[in-house]
Design a protein around this motif. Structure first.
Motif, PDB file in Angstrom:
ATOM      1  N   GLN A   1       0.841  -1.189   0.000  1.00  0.00           N
ATOM      2  CA  GLN A   1       0.000   0.000   0.000  1.00  0.00           C
ATOM      3  C   GLN A   1       0.881   1.244   0.000  1.00  0.00           C
ATOM      4  O   GLN A   1       1.872   1.329   0.711  1.00  0.00           O
ATOM      5  CB  GLN A   1      -0.898  -0.012   1.231  1.00  0.00           C
ATOM      6  CG  GLN A   1      -1.883   1.121   1.251  1.00  0.00           C
ATOM      7  CD  GLN A   1      -2.827   1.022   2.433  1.00  0.00           C
ATOM      8  OE1 GLN A   1      -2.619   0.238   3.339  1.00  0.00           O
ATOM      9  NE2 GLN A   1      -3.855   1.835   2.425  1.00  0.00           N
ATOM     10  N   LYS A   2       0.493   2.218  -0.805  1.00  0.00           N
ATOM     11  CA  LYS A   2       1.215   3.480  -0.884  1.00  0.00           C
ATOM     12  C   LYS A   2       0.374   4.558  -0.211  1.00  0.00           C
ATOM     13  O   LYS A   2      -0.849   4.536  -0.287  1.00  0.00           O
ATOM     14  CB  LYS A   2       1.476   3.854  -2.341  1.00  0.00           C
ATOM     15  CG  LYS A   2       2.363   2.861  -3.047  1.00  0.00           C
ATOM     16  CD  LYS A   2       2.540   3.214  -4.494  1.00  0.00           C
ATOM     17  CE  LYS A   2       3.391   2.135  -5.168  1.00  0.00           C
ATOM     18  NZ  LYS A   2       3.528   2.360  -6.597  1.00  0.00           N
ATOM     19  N   PHE A   3       1.041   5.477   0.434  1.00  0.00           N
ATOM     20  CA  PHE A   3       0.360   6.566   1.115  1.00  0.00           C
ATOM     21  C   PHE A   3       0.804   7.890   0.503  1.00  0.00           C
ATOM     22  O   PHE A   3       1.992   8.113   0.297  1.00  0.00           O
ATOM     23  CB  PHE A   3       0.678   6.566   2.613  1.00  0.00           C
ATOM     24  CG  PHE A   3       0.240   5.314   3.312  1.00  0.00           C
ATOM     25  CD1 PHE A   3      -1.081   5.149   3.697  1.00  0.00           C
ATOM     26  CD2 PHE A   3       1.145   4.299   3.591  1.00  0.00           C
ATOM     27  CE1 PHE A   3      -1.498   3.997   4.347  1.00  0.00           C
ATOM     28  CE2 PHE A   3       0.734   3.147   4.238  1.00  0.00           C
ATOM     29  CZ  PHE A   3      -0.583   2.989   4.617  1.00  0.00           C
TER      30      PHE A   3
ATOM     31  N   GLN B   1      -0.308   8.547  10.568  1.00  0.00           N
ATOM     32  CA  GLN B   1      -0.398   7.486   9.563  1.00  0.00           C
ATOM     33  C   GLN B   1       0.994   7.175   8.996  1.00  0.00           C
ATOM     34  O   GLN B   1       1.351   6.015   8.827  1.00  0.00           O
ATOM     35  CB  GLN B   1      -1.338   7.902   8.435  1.00  0.00           C
ATOM     36  CG  GLN B   1      -1.484   6.862   7.352  1.00  0.00           C
ATOM     37  CD  GLN B   1      -2.386   7.342   6.220  1.00  0.00           C
ATOM     38  OE1 GLN B   1      -2.786   8.499   6.147  1.00  0.00           O
ATOM     39  NE2 GLN B   1      -2.700   6.432   5.324  1.00  0.00           N
ATOM     40  N   PHE B   2       1.791   8.210   8.725  1.00  0.00           N
ATOM     41  CA  PHE B   2       3.153   8.022   8.229  1.00  0.00           C
ATOM     42  C   PHE B   2       3.970   7.202   9.221  1.00  0.00           C
ATOM     43  O   PHE B   2       4.646   6.246   8.856  1.00  0.00           O
ATOM     44  CB  PHE B   2       3.824   9.376   7.985  1.00  0.00           C
ATOM     45  CG  PHE B   2       5.240   9.264   7.490  1.00  0.00           C
ATOM     46  CD1 PHE B   2       5.506   9.347   6.139  1.00  0.00           C
ATOM     47  CD2 PHE B   2       6.298   9.080   8.363  1.00  0.00           C
ATOM     48  CE1 PHE B   2       6.802   9.242   5.663  1.00  0.00           C
ATOM     49  CE2 PHE B   2       7.596   8.967   7.908  1.00  0.00           C
ATOM     50  CZ  PHE B   2       7.856   9.046   6.551  1.00  0.00           C
ATOM     51  N   THR B   3       3.904   7.586  10.501  1.00  0.00           N
ATOM     52  CA  THR B   3       4.667   6.914  11.551  1.00  0.00           C
ATOM     53  C   THR B   3       4.238   5.452  11.690  1.00  0.00           C
ATOM     54  O   THR B   3       5.075   4.559  11.810  1.00  0.00           O
ATOM     55  CB  THR B   3       4.506   7.663  12.888  1.00  0.00           C
ATOM     56  OG1 THR B   3       4.912   9.028  12.690  1.00  0.00           O
ATOM     57  CG2 THR B   3       5.333   7.040  13.991  1.00  0.00           C
ATOM     58  N   GLU B   4       2.951   5.192  11.659  1.00  0.00           N
ATOM     59  CA  GLU B   4       2.458   3.815  11.758  1.00  0.00           C
ATOM     60  C   GLU B   4       2.850   2.991  10.530  1.00  0.00           C
ATOM     61  O   GLU B   4       3.187   1.814  10.659  1.00  0.00           O
ATOM     62  CB  GLU B   4       0.945   3.820  11.965  1.00  0.00           C
ATOM     63  CG  GLU B   4       0.555   4.328  13.339  1.00  0.00           C
ATOM     64  CD  GLU B   4      -0.942   4.565  13.516  1.00  0.00           C
ATOM     65  OE1 GLU B   4      -1.722   4.338  12.559  1.00  0.00           O
ATOM     66  OE2 GLU B   4      -1.324   4.996  14.612  1.00  0.00           O
ATOM     67  N   ALA B   5       2.826   3.591   9.344  1.00  0.00           N
ATOM     68  CA  ALA B   5       3.254   2.891   8.131  1.00  0.00           C
ATOM     69  C   ALA B   5       4.748   2.583   8.189  1.00  0.00           C
ATOM     70  O   ALA B   5       5.189   1.517   7.750  1.00  0.00           O
ATOM     71  CB  ALA B   5       2.929   3.704   6.888  1.00  0.00           C
ATOM     72  N   PHE B   6       5.532   3.498   8.753  1.00  0.00           N
ATOM     73  CA  PHE B   6       6.967   3.265   8.922  1.00  0.00           C
ATOM     74  C   PHE B   6       7.198   2.024   9.788  1.00  0.00           C
ATOM     75  O   PHE B   6       8.023   1.174   9.473  1.00  0.00           O
ATOM     76  CB  PHE B   6       7.620   4.495   9.558  1.00  0.00           C
ATOM     77  CG  PHE B   6       9.109   4.395   9.702  1.00  0.00           C
ATOM     78  CD1 PHE B   6       9.928   4.609   8.609  1.00  0.00           C
ATOM     79  CD2 PHE B   6       9.679   4.110  10.928  1.00  0.00           C
ATOM     80  CE1 PHE B   6      11.309   4.522   8.740  1.00  0.00           C
ATOM     81  CE2 PHE B   6      11.051   4.020  11.068  1.00  0.00           C
ATOM     82  CZ  PHE B   6      11.862   4.224   9.967  1.00  0.00           C
TER      83      PHE B   6
END
Length: 168
Positions: free
Chosen positions: A85-87, A119-124
């Motif tokens: 998935q891309k954000f 969301q960025f931090t969780e995806a990281f």
């Protein structure tokens, strides 16, 4: 004789690779700083949060992307960019600090609606403390945090959550 020399040589060259990230904590903030994989001295990613769960994600770099301006950032996994998935995020480009007449440090900050930085931090974290970023105007960037530093950061984030709930 060869074995100790080999171990010493491998250790000496491995240590800088492991020092790709740092974690710091104060009474109110948790911060993880990760150097870019190839341009370690020129581009740095910072993720932080506080007790009120205000997340902040910034990329410090030396490229004037028409600051101040607004742009886009695409985040995805390093390992499997096609299937993962891309954000997409809206980012703000600003001058951070002028070092001299020829050198300036700029920031690219994920728009602080507190949903996008979180969301960025969780995806990281989901990507195994690794991420690839595409920012309009820059070549693709790769950030890989050390397991130990990233684990400490996310433990701190979890403790901030527990402290906030306990104080309510």
């Amino acid at each position: 004789m060869i074995t100790p020399l080999f171990v010493l040589t491998v250790s000496a060259f491995s240590i800088p690779l492991l020092e790709n990230s740092t974690y710091s904590q104060t009474e109110t903030n948790c911060t993880l700083t990760v150097k870019e994989e190839r341009l370690q001295d020129d581009i740095v990613l910072t993720m932080s949060t506080d007790r009120q769960h205000h997340y902040d994600v910034k990329i410090y770099h030396l490229n004037d992307l028409q600051a101040p301006s607004r742009g886009k950032l695409l985040q995805h996994s390093i390992d499997n960019a096609e299937q993962d998935q891309k954000f997409n995020y809206v980012v703000d480009h600003n001058l951070f600090k002028r070092l001299d007449n020829q050198t300036a440090i700029y920031t690219t900050t994920i728009a602080n609606d507190n949903i996008s930085p979180q969301q960025f931090t969780e995806a990281f974290k989901l990507h195994g403390y690794r991420t690839r970023l595409h920012i309009e105007g820059l070549n693709p960037l790769a950030f890989i945090a050390s397991q130990r530093q990233a684990d400490a950061f996310f433990r701190c984030v979890g403790q901030q959550s527990i402290t906030t709930i306990a104080n309510r």
